[in-house]
Design an enzyme around this catalytic site. Structure first.
Site, PDB file in Angstrom:
ATOM      1  N   ASP A  29      -7.396   4.080   9.242  1.00  0.00           N
ATOM      2  CA  ASP A  29      -8.757   3.963   8.713  1.00  0.00           C
ATOM      3  C   ASP A  29      -8.951   2.680   7.915  1.00  0.00           C
ATOM      4  O   ASP A  29     -10.075   2.208   7.770  1.00  0.00           O
ATOM      5  CB  ASP A  29      -9.077   5.172   7.824  1.00  0.00           C
ATOM      6  CG  ASP A  29      -9.282   6.446   8.633  1.00  0.00           C
ATOM      7  OD1 ASP A  29      -9.747   6.343   9.783  1.00  0.00           O
ATOM      8  OD2 ASP A  29      -8.969   7.532   8.124  1.00  0.00           O
ATOM      9  N   GLU A  35     -13.171  12.516  13.420  1.00  0.00           N
ATOM     10  CA  GLU A  35     -12.581  12.847  12.122  1.00  0.00           C
ATOM     11  C   GLU A  35     -13.476  13.881  11.440  1.00  0.00           C
ATOM     12  O   GLU A  35     -14.474  14.332  12.004  1.00  0.00           O
ATOM     13  CB  GLU A  35     -12.400  11.602  11.245  1.00  0.00           C
ATOM     14  CG  GLU A  35     -11.241  10.716  11.662  1.00  0.00           C
ATOM     15  CD  GLU A  35     -10.775   9.774  10.571  1.00  0.00           C
ATOM     16  OE1 GLU A  35     -11.221   9.921   9.412  1.00  0.00           O
ATOM     17  OE2 GLU A  35      -9.948   8.879  10.868  1.00  0.00           O
ATOM     18  N   HIS A  38       0.798  -1.223   0.000  1.00  0.00           N
ATOM     19  CA  HIS A  38       0.000   0.000   0.000  1.00  0.00           C
ATOM     20  C   HIS A  38       0.832   1.274   0.000  1.00  0.00           C
ATOM     21  O   HIS A  38       0.309   2.351   0.316  1.00  0.00           O
ATOM     22  CB  HIS A  38      -0.980   0.001   1.177  1.00  0.00           C
ATOM     23  CG  HIS A  38      -2.322  -0.548   0.790  1.00  0.00           C
ATOM     24  ND1 HIS A  38      -3.402   0.242   0.526  1.00  0.00           N
ATOM     25  CD2 HIS A  38      -2.725  -1.814   0.562  1.00  0.00           C
ATOM     26  CE1 HIS A  38      -4.429  -0.509   0.180  1.00  0.00           C
ATOM     27  NE2 HIS A  38      -4.051  -1.761   0.195  1.00  0.00           N
TER      28      HIS A  38
END
Length: 532
Positions: free
Chosen positions: A172, A283, A111
């Site tokens: 997340d 958030e 990632h």
């Protein structure tokens, strides 16, 4: 006696120099080709529990990442079965010395955004194949879990929940490896309370750039411990980590509300991160020119006032979404409902935009994966992701918002724009991560996905141009912004990024990876190749 003319001598000299250079370069090429051709056999000869792969399909896979913009093919991919496999490989490359071109990159779930886990012509270590001792959960007054550096956070969640426990701080997206997030920071909406993931580690096992296996913590080899946390893979490969745990909830009350006033939005966010027994997750999002926004929310959330919510129009507006979560167990439902209402009553959101839902703890934490499945089904996951993540000082966030939101960034249909504050007192300044100097700073993340072959506002070039404008404004306005998941292509730019931390960062590199073997894709240090 006649002497050759000056022009003739010059021609002889030129021919001599050309001949010498051809001979020199031929020898150099022969030597380099000999070195390169001998490397695979020397790697194959290593007595490993795992194995090296030189297959094209493996090399291509290791040359790609989530960013889908950079591709650097390695010479080999190591599939280790033990920490010894990793240590022996690095030690072997270390012993080859500076005459070898080989470098080493640890790759987790792939990632990275800009080739940070790639190694051109080197060795990529597939950390997910590492069969370290099985995950072990320890209960008691100070519970923790010991995990492999190649373990996915989603697997840690499921295993620790079997004991009624959970890690305290998350990202997340949970389908990332422990070593990957700890090499950066690991930030999400829980960071205001518990700090990033690097603030929730008790102990690490590291393989350094010389192939040495070292256990480290705040009490043992503490300099290496703090170097590696947020160290972008520069000082060692994380092969094992001990993560702090806490009692796990079973349910989450999940809330979304909207603001039109940025001042009210940030004031409420900052109030919440210091409020006692308020929310467990805070958030926010910037939403620009989105049509039918609240109607989209209805698929997962329930409006508190359906009639007023149906009248709200988001078209053509710049809105700010506050996203909150409160963890609880079913027997606490009544008390939690009262607490939530109390804290919401102190906020200044648009009343008609209050949406709520209740989900399991697992479903909340793994929420992004649900979106991933949908995007994959439409072929929209494996596209370029030109993300830009910034840490912005609290005193500069209004200047930033005024210029960027609605001016440089005119729509948010390409992907979410996150914005939320974190408390610097929860971060450890002994680690390698770079932060703004203020006590409160905001994470602002532009998480765009580019449509391949598009020349419009959803195309890669447009998004990259937008990112460049944002960075140029930050520099021009002297906002004191720092990149998170940083990417620079020159050492001078890295010096500026690290600022006063550069000297200690460089010194640590010389101690733990003196040949600059590790994480070459970060482009901070470059291995100097010599031919003796």
């Amino acid at each position: 006696m006649r002497y050759p003319s000056f022009s003739l001598l010059r021609e002889y000299n030129i021919l001599f120099i050309r001949g010498f250079m051809v001979l020199f370069l031929s020898c150099l090429t022969i030597r380099l080709n000999f070195c390169i051709s001998s490397i695979p056999s020397s790697l194959k000869a290593l007595p490993l529990e795992g194995h090296f792969s030189f297959e094209e399909v493996d090399l291509k896979h290791a040359a790609r990442d989530f960013g889908n913009r950079y591709q650097s093919h390695p010479m080999a991919v190591l599939h280790p079965k033990s920490v010894s496999d990793i240590a022996d490989t690095i030690r072997h490359i270390w012993n080859l010395g500076p005459s070898s071109q080989l470098t080493v990159a640890a790759r987790g779930h792939g990632h990275s955004l800009q080739g940070q886990a790639q190694s051109h012509g080197g060795v990529v270590i597939n950390m997910e194949s590492l069969n370290a001792p099985e995950m072990q959960v320890y209960t008691g007054e100070s519970p923790y879990v010991d995990v492999s550096g190649g373990e996915l956070w989603i697997n840690i969640l499921h295993e620790t929940l079997r004991y009624g426990l959970t890690p305290r701080s998350w990202t997340d997206y949970l389908h990332l490896t422990v070593g990957g997030t700890l090499s950066n920071a690991g930030v999400s909406g829980q960071a205001f309370r518990h700090g990033p993931q690097i603030s929730n580690v008790q102990k690490l096992e590291i393989v350094t750039g010389t192939g040495e296996v070292v256990n480290c913590s705040e009490k043992q080899n503490d300099d290496l411990f703090h170097s590696v946390l947020g160290g972008l893979g520069q000082f060692g490969i994380i092969t094992r980590a001990r993560i702090f745990l806490e009692p796990a909830p079973t349910m989450v009350k999940w809330i979304k509300v909207l603001y039109t006033d940025f001042t009210a939005f940030t004031r409420d966010q900052e109030q919440l991160i210091f409020a006692e027994k308020a929310f467990d997750y805070v958030e926010g999002f910037v939403i620009i020119n989105r049509t039918g926004l609240l109607n989209n929310w209805r698929s997962s959330f329930n409006p508190q006032d359906p009639v007023q919510a149906s009248k709200f129009k988001s078209d053509g507006r710049t809105l700010f979404c506050l996203e909150l979560a409160k963890y609880y167990n079913l027997e606490e439902t009544l008390v939690v409902n009262q607490e939530v209402q109390k804290h919401l009553s102190h906020l200044n959101y648009i009343p008609s935009t209050l949406f709520l839902t209740e989900v399991t703890y697992v479903d909340f934490l793994d929420r992004v994966h649900i979106s991933e499945v949908k995007l994959r089904s439409k072929g929209l996951w494996d596209v370029p992701h030109p993300w830009l993540n910034l840490f912005i000082p609290k005193t500069k966030i209004h200047h930033f918002a005024e210029v960027v939101f609605g001016n440089i960034v005119t729509e948010t249909t390409n992907g979410p724009v996150l914005i939320y504050p974190v408390n610097k007192s929860k971060w450890d300044n002994r680690t390698s991560v770079v932060m703004p100097e203020e006590d409160i700073f905001y994470l602002v993340a532009f998480l765009a996905s580019a449509v391949p072959s598009s020349n419009g506002s959803d195309g890669l070039e447009h998004i990259l141009s937008q990112n460049k404008k944002i960075l140029e404004y930050c520099e021009r306005a002297h906002l004191g912004v720092k990149q998170y998941l940083p990417h620079y292509t020159t050492q001078e730019a890295w010096r500026v990024h690290f600022g006063s931390q550069w000297e200690i960062f460089q010194q640590r590199k010389s101690v733990y990876d003196p040949l600059a073997l590790l994480a070459p894709g970060q482009q901070i240090f470059h291995k100097s190749i010599t031919f003796s």
